[in-house]
Design an enzyme around this catalytic site. Structure first.
Site: not given
Ligand SMILES: Cc1cc2nc3c(=O)[nH]c(=O)nc-3n(C[C@H](O)[C@H](O)[C@H](O)COP(=O)(O)OP(=O)(O)OC[C@H]3O[C@@H](n4cnc5c(N)ncnc54)[C@H](O)[C@@H]3O)c2cc1C
Length: 412
Positions: A130, A133, A166, A249, A382
């Site tokens: 996928q 991100s 992933s 998902e 969140e």
């Molecule tokens: C094990 C694992 C597998 C994954 N696999 C995939 C994959 O296969 N494909 C893919 O596309 N992605 C994948 N991801 C990515 C995942 O979807 C993102 O990490 C997730 O959506 C959070 O985005 P970010 O890491 O950019 O954090 P951010 O969006 O930068 O968030 C940082 C912090 O701010 C908080 N925050 C942000 N916005 C708000 C809001 N509006 N209100 C309150 N709090 C907020 C969040 O909750 C978090 O605590 C994976 C992640 C993990 C951990």
């Protein structure tokens, strides 16, 4: 494990096959086993034949691995085939395809796309990943920057970077969202594609995580060519298509229906039973409380599954996934505590690029560290609380100042 049940959606197509009951399914399984004896044909050949017999995911339409039967009948097929020791696919290895790509293709794909992609997806011959991100777009996924520009009347050329992908290192295909129109508000200028991971412009680099291994990757896309025939849904409608993927998902991550005392709580309960010297009344109370909460979550997942029989998953999936993450972290922490000093030992921190994630094949330390990701993957806790607040409880939405501005004018 009930492989067909790993895939969501498809409920809308159920009517197509008319009334298929358990007796008919058992008869079809017998015919399949007679025509393709598991010991005499390769696992791939057997799985292809199972798909063609409509016994892959019985609730999918005829011709696409199903019979338009009620989803609740899948366990009948799975049990008969397990009793015959027939080969099966491996949802841990191909979960993204089964849980996310398949329901999206079924709902938004053209007939050609369904015919081309669903069979090797289900048999496991073509794993999926996928590409959603990005370094600057996770929770705010609609802000993504990866660009897809169409050559006049022809293919799309994609440039950008994805992250946390992933299984990108094992995937043959990817579901990808990219910006196709920067001049409109961010949710409107996105289009959904199927990306060929063998394209020379796709570069996959491992990202080592807390557990020591590299389940996920960063993926660089440079001049990747995607034929328009691999667009899923209308141009500019990618956000809506992506919602189908994301809802599925959450149910795929948090809504797996397990037998009583399975999953994370099984490991902690096994430790409790096998190591009486570790027990204290306080740990007993906490384990029982966690056991009950796990059972409540399991039964809630079962209820959502039953609702799915009549349609696609809605925002309720957010609640399941939130509870799953919280429970997994609580129980894996309790198991480490229960084990005392032994809980601090960590089996293997070698850098590997696993083909699948197995929570239970490893030690308590691994479960504890890997469960940390549960509250991030598939939408952070969140963000899920925001979804529940706005779309389930109908509370006022968060202020969104960037909703109507063109994406290109947003501050970065
Ligand atoms: C094990 C694992 C597998 C994954 N696999 C995939 C994959 O296969 N494909 C893919 O596309 N992605 C994948 N991801 C990515 C995942 O979807 C993102 O990490 C997730 O959506 C959070 O985005 P970010 O890491 O950019 O954090 P951010 O969006 O930068 O968030 C940082 C912090 O701010 C908080 N925050 C942000 N916005 C708000 C809001 N509006 N209100 C309150 N709090 C907020 C969040 O909750 C978090 O605590 C994976 C992640 C993990 C951990």
């Amino acid at each position: 494990m009930a492989k067909g049940r790993e895939a969501e959606d498809g409920g809308e197509d159920r009517a197509e096959g008319g009334a298929v009951d358990a007796a008919e399914l058992r008869g079809r399984v017998r015919e399949l086993l007679a025509a393709h004896p598991p010991g005499a044909v390769s696992p791939e050949e057997f799985l292809r034949a199972r798909f063609d017999a409509g016994l892959a995911w019985v609730h999918f339409p005829r011709g696409l691995g199903g019979l338009g039967a009620p989803r609740s009948l899948q366990p009948v097929v799975d049990a008969e085939l397990a009793a015959a020791d027939a080969p099966d696919n491996d949802p841990r290895r191909i979960g993204i395809g089964l849980g996310m790509a398949a329901p999206t293709i079924l709902r938004y794909g053209t007939e050609e796309q369904k015919q081309r992609f669903l069979r090797p997806l289900w048999t496991g011959e073509e794993p999926w990943c996928q590409l959603f991100s990005e370094p600057g777009a996770g929770s705010d996924l609609a802000g993504l920057r990866t660009r897809a520009v169409r050559e006049p009347g022809g293919d799309w050329i994609v440039d950008g970077q994805k992250v946390w992908t992933s299984s990108a290192h094992t995937a043959r295909w990817a579901i990808l969202i990219a910006r196709t129109d920067p001049d409109v508000p961010k949710h409107q200028g996105i289009t959904y594609f199927v990306c060929d991971m063998t394209d020379p412009g796709v570069e996959v680099r491992p990202l080592r995580q807390l557990t020591g291994e590299a389940e996920f990757n960063e993926v660089f896309l440079t001049g990747v060519r995607i034929p328009d025939a691999h667009r899923l849904g209308a141009i500019g409608d990618g956000w809506r298509v992506a919602q189908a993927t994301l809802m599925n998902e959450r149910v795929a991550i948090g809504g797996r229906v397990l037998p009583r005392e399975a999953g994370m709580v099984a490991a902690a309960a096994a430790t409790w039973r096998e190591r009486p010297e570790l027990r204290t009344p306080e740990l007993h109370d906490r384990l029982l409380s966690a056991w009950i909460d796990a059972e409540v979550a399991r039964l809630s997942a079962e209820r959502v599954r039953q609702q799915l029989a009549v349609g696609s998953p809605g925002p309720e999936g957010a609640g399941l996934k939130l509870a799953f993450a919280r429970l997994n972290q609580r129980i894996s922490g309790l198991e480490v505590e229960l084990l005392g000093e032994d809980g601090l030992r960590y089996g293997d921190w070698t850098m590997v690029r696993p083909r699948s994630v197995d929570f239970y094949g490893r030690d308590a330390g691994y479960r504890y560290l890997r469960a940390k990701g549960n509250s991030i993957e598939g939408g952070t806790s969140e963000i899920l609380r925001n979804i529940i607040a706005e779309r389930v409880l109908e509370l006022p939405a968060e202020p969104r100042t960037d909703k109507d501005a063109a994406w290109k004018d947003l501050p970065r």
